[in-house]
Design a protein around this motif. Structure first.
Motif, PDB file in Angstrom:
ATOM      1  N   LEU A 161       0.840  -1.206   0.000  1.00 49.32           N
ATOM      2  CA  LEU A 161       0.000   0.000   0.000  1.00 49.32           C
ATOM      3  C   LEU A 161       0.876   1.257   0.000  1.00 49.32           C
ATOM      4  O   LEU A 161       0.595   2.232  -0.709  1.00 49.32           O
ATOM      5  N   VAL A 162       1.941   1.228   0.794  1.00 50.45           N
ATOM      6  CA  VAL A 162       2.840   2.383   0.854  1.00 50.45           C
ATOM      7  C   VAL A 162       3.531   2.592  -0.505  1.00 50.45           C
ATOM      8  O   VAL A 162       3.639   3.719  -0.990  1.00 50.45           O
ATOM      9  N   VAL A 163       3.969   1.496  -1.130  1.00 49.19           N
ATOM     10  CA  VAL A 163       4.600   1.608  -2.461  1.00 49.19           C
ATOM     11  C   VAL A 163       3.618   2.262  -3.439  1.00 49.19           C
ATOM     12  O   VAL A 163       3.986   3.167  -4.200  1.00 49.19           O
ATOM     13  N   ALA A 164       2.354   1.822  -3.403  1.00 49.23           N
ATOM     14  CA  ALA A 164       1.353   2.384  -4.322  1.00 49.23           C
ATOM     15  C   ALA A 164       1.093   3.857  -4.028  1.00 49.23           C
ATOM     16  O   ALA A 164       0.784   4.639  -4.921  1.00 49.23           O
ATOM     17  N   THR A 165       1.241   4.245  -2.757  1.00 53.67           N
ATOM     18  CA  THR A 165       0.995   5.639  -2.356  1.00 53.67           C
ATOM     19  C   THR A 165       2.184   6.534  -2.694  1.00 53.67           C
ATOM     20  O   THR A 165       2.001   7.684  -3.097  1.00 53.67           O
ATOM     21  N   GLU A 166       3.378   6.007  -2.525  1.00 54.38           N
ATOM     22  CA  GLU A 166       4.578   6.862  -2.596  1.00 54.38           C
ATOM     23  C   GLU A 166       5.317   6.818  -3.924  1.00 54.38           C
ATOM     24  O   GLU A 166       6.228   7.614  -4.146  1.00 54.38           O
ATOM     25  N   THR A 167       4.969   5.862  -4.777  1.00 50.46           N
ATOM     26  CA  THR A 167       5.671   5.765  -6.066  1.00 50.46           C
ATOM     27  C   THR A 167       4.636   5.664  -7.190  1.00 50.46           C
ATOM     28  O   THR A 167       3.453   5.420  -6.935  1.00 50.46           O
ATOM     29  N   ASP A 168       5.096   5.809  -8.415  1.00 49.29           N
ATOM     30  CA  ASP A 168       4.156   5.691  -9.537  1.00 49.29           C
ATOM     31  C   ASP A 168       4.184   4.290 -10.144  1.00 49.29           C
ATOM     32  O   ASP A 168       3.648   4.060 -11.221  1.00 49.29           O
ATOM     33  N   GLN A 169       4.809   3.340  -9.433  1.00 53.14           N
ATOM     34  CA  GLN A 169       4.835   1.957  -9.918  1.00 53.14           C
ATOM     35  C   GLN A 169       4.372   0.999  -8.831  1.00 53.14           C
ATOM     36  O   GLN A 169       5.195   0.468  -8.073  1.00 53.14           O
ATOM     37  N   PRO A 170       3.040   0.775  -8.716  1.00 50.66           N
ATOM     38  CA  PRO A 170       2.575  -0.180  -7.706  1.00 50.66           C
ATOM     39  C   PRO A 170       3.120  -1.577  -7.984  1.00 50.66           C
ATOM     40  O   PRO A 170       3.415  -1.908  -9.139  1.00 50.66           O
ATOM     41  N   LEU A 171       3.266  -2.358  -6.924  1.00 53.19           N
ATOM     42  CA  LEU A 171       3.795  -3.715  -7.081  1.00 53.19           C
ATOM     43  C   LEU A 171       2.656  -4.720  -6.999  1.00 53.19           C
ATOM     44  O   LEU A 171       1.743  -4.552  -6.184  1.00 53.19           O
ATOM     45  N   PRO A 172       2.708  -5.794  -7.812  1.00 50.39           N
ATOM     46  CA  PRO A 172       1.700  -6.847  -7.678  1.00 50.39           C
ATOM     47  C   PRO A 172       1.867  -7.575  -6.349  1.00 50.39           C
ATOM     48  O   PRO A 172       2.990  -7.709  -5.856  1.00 50.39           O
TER      49      PRO A 172
ATOM     50  N   LEU B   9       4.922 -10.729  -8.642  1.00 54.37           N
ATOM     51  CA  LEU B   9       5.904  -9.783  -8.090  1.00 54.37           C
ATOM     52  C   LEU B   9       7.308 -10.145  -8.576  1.00 54.37           C
ATOM     53  O   LEU B   9       8.090  -9.268  -8.979  1.00 54.37           O
ATOM     54  N   LEU B  10       7.611 -11.439  -8.579  1.00 53.66           N
ATOM     55  CA  LEU B  10       8.922 -11.883  -9.063  1.00 53.66           C
ATOM     56  C   LEU B  10       9.118 -11.468 -10.530  1.00 53.66           C
ATOM     57  O   LEU B  10      10.153 -10.905 -10.896  1.00 53.66           O
ATOM     58  N   ALA B  11       8.103 -11.728 -11.351  1.00 52.43           N
ATOM     59  CA  ALA B  11       8.213 -11.388 -12.784  1.00 52.43           C
ATOM     60  C   ALA B  11       8.409  -9.881 -12.947  1.00 52.43           C
ATOM     61  O   ALA B  11       9.256  -9.421 -13.726  1.00 52.43           O
ATOM     62  N   HIS B  12       7.636  -9.105 -12.191  1.00 47.68           N
ATOM     63  CA  HIS B  12       7.728  -7.633 -12.273  1.00 47.68           C
ATOM     64  C   HIS B  12       9.135  -7.153 -11.887  1.00 47.68           C
ATOM     65  O   HIS B  12       9.749  -6.348 -12.584  1.00 47.68           O
ATOM     66  N   LEU B  13       9.640  -7.672 -10.768  1.00 48.68           N
ATOM     67  CA  LEU B  13      10.941  -7.193 -10.268  1.00 48.68           C
ATOM     68  C   LEU B  13      12.090  -7.643 -11.173  1.00 48.68           C
ATOM     69  O   LEU B  13      13.061  -6.907 -11.379  1.00 48.68           O
ATOM     70  N   CYS B  14      11.976  -8.887 -11.720  1.00 47.22           N
ATOM     71  CA  CYS B  14      13.031  -9.377 -12.620  1.00 47.22           C
ATOM     72  C   CYS B  14      13.115  -8.491 -13.860  1.00 47.22           C
ATOM     73  O   CYS B  14      14.206  -8.170 -14.328  1.00 47.22           O
ATOM     74  N   GLU B  15      11.945  -8.086 -14.358  1.00 47.33           N
ATOM     75  CA  GLU B  15      11.956  -7.234 -15.550  1.00 47.33           C
ATOM     76  C   GLU B  15      12.476  -5.830 -15.184  1.00 47.33           C
ATOM     77  O   GLU B  15      13.329  -5.278 -15.878  1.00 47.33           O
ATOM     78  N   ARG B  16      11.997  -5.318 -14.069  1.00 50.64           N
ATOM     79  CA  ARG B  16      12.367  -3.945 -13.674  1.00 50.64           C
ATOM     80  C   ARG B  16      13.853  -3.812 -13.380  1.00 50.64           C
ATOM     81  O   ARG B  16      14.481  -2.816 -13.703  1.00 50.64           O
TER      82      ARG B  16
ATOM     83  N   LYS C 142      14.761 -14.218  -5.156  1.00 49.64           N
ATOM     84  CA  LYS C 142      13.725 -15.127  -4.652  1.00 49.64           C
ATOM     85  C   LYS C 142      12.666 -14.267  -3.971  1.00 49.64           C
ATOM     86  O   LYS C 142      13.018 -13.417  -3.141  1.00 49.64           O
ATOM     87  N   VAL C 143      11.402 -14.469  -4.312  1.00 51.50           N
ATOM     88  CA  VAL C 143      10.331 -13.697  -3.679  1.00 51.50           C
ATOM     89  C   VAL C 143       9.482 -14.650  -2.853  1.00 51.50           C
ATOM     90  O   VAL C 143       9.019 -15.677  -3.361  1.00 51.50           O
ATOM     91  N   HIS C 144       9.298 -14.312  -1.567  1.00 51.44           N
ATOM     92  CA  HIS C 144       8.535 -15.190  -0.679  1.00 51.44           C
ATOM     93  C   HIS C 144       7.285 -14.490  -0.169  1.00 51.44           C
ATOM     94  O   HIS C 144       7.331 -13.309   0.198  1.00 51.44           O
ATOM     95  N   GLY C 145       6.192 -15.223  -0.106  1.00 51.20           N
ATOM     96  CA  GLY C 145       4.940 -14.703   0.440  1.00 51.20           C
ATOM     97  C   GLY C 145       4.960 -14.736   1.958  1.00 51.20           C
ATOM     98  O   GLY C 145       5.834 -15.364   2.566  1.00 51.20           O
ATOM     99  N   PRO C 146       3.971 -14.076   2.584  1.00 48.29           N
ATOM    100  CA  PRO C 146       3.975 -13.929   4.049  1.00 48.29           C
ATOM    101  C   PRO C 146       3.851 -15.241   4.829  1.00 48.29           C
ATOM    102  O   PRO C 146       4.187 -15.304   6.011  1.00 48.29           O
TER     103      PRO C 146
END
Ligand code: FMN
Length: 199
Positions: free
Chosen positions: A41-52, A58-65, A74-78
């Protein structure tokens, strides 16, 4: 390849965490990345690129970015309790929580381990590994200060997101880099974002 666990939680200052992730990957580190719901939520509020939110997306998004591979990131869920970071036998030797919400900071100080971020920090403490917390809050209550003191006494390093101004920053990016550079220094990772004092 140095391996680092990086968790972003829901304090203001998403840019610190994202820039740190970028620098760790650029330095060739393997990164185990986790992000809390509030941090999304903070990322979506403070930047112009929200994260999935979903780890695979999220892994696919970050690997491309950040132009990295799934071997490096490695991306791990909660509740991904099978992740390497959940156990002392698999976790990297360093973990950074950046930014660190006071909520997660308190949970770590109390050993709550209610989600994978808290568990990974608990593992870092019990294994006497490096744990760096980057809180951002003001003012600080007695609860925050007491938890920061007890975490320091347990061996963690509290690095508040409070950039110095003595290098005459020209932009917000300079302020972000000041904090990220100090974290990289503590991790022992070569950085050219900020010259060391006296250089
Ligand atoms: C836009 C926004 C900014 C926030 N800023 C802060 C902050 O600077 N410091 C903090 O401790 N909490 C802050 N919060 C509150 C935390 O996100 C909230 O306490 C949350 O429960 C933390 O959950 P987490 O530790 O699982 O990320 C902020 C929340 C939002 C939505």
């Amino acid at each position: 390849m140095k391996s680092v666990t990086l968790a972003m939680t829901g304090a203001s200052g998403a840019q610190y965490g994202l820039r740190l992730l970028e620098c760790l990957l650029a330095a060739g580190c393997q990164v185990h990345f986790m992000i809390s719901k509030a941090a999304l939520l903070v990322v979506a509020t403070e930047t112009d690129q929200p994260l999935p939110a979903r780890p695979n997306a999220l892994l696919a998004h970050l690997c491309e970015r950040f132009s990295c591979t799934p071997e490096q990131l490695k991306v791990h869920g909660p509740e991904d309790w099978m992740a390497a970071v959940a156990s002392g036998s698999g976790a990297p030797s360093s973990m950074v929580v950046c930014p660190a919400s006071t909520g997660t900071l308190s949970a770590i100080a109390c050993g709550a381990s209610n989600n994978l971020i808290e568990r990974a920090a608990d593992v870092a403490l019990k294994e006497r590994r490096q744990l760096i917390l980057v809180p951002r809050e003001m003012p600080l209550s007695a609860i925050h200060l007491q938890h920061m003191l007890s975490l320091t006494q347990m061996g963690a390093t509290i690095m508040p997101a409070s950039p110095g101004f003595y290098r005459q920053p020209q932009s917000v990016a300079d302020l972000v880099d000041f904090v990220v550079a100090r974290i990289l220094d503590h991790l022992g990772i070569e950085q050219s974002l900020l010259p060391r004092w006296g250089e």
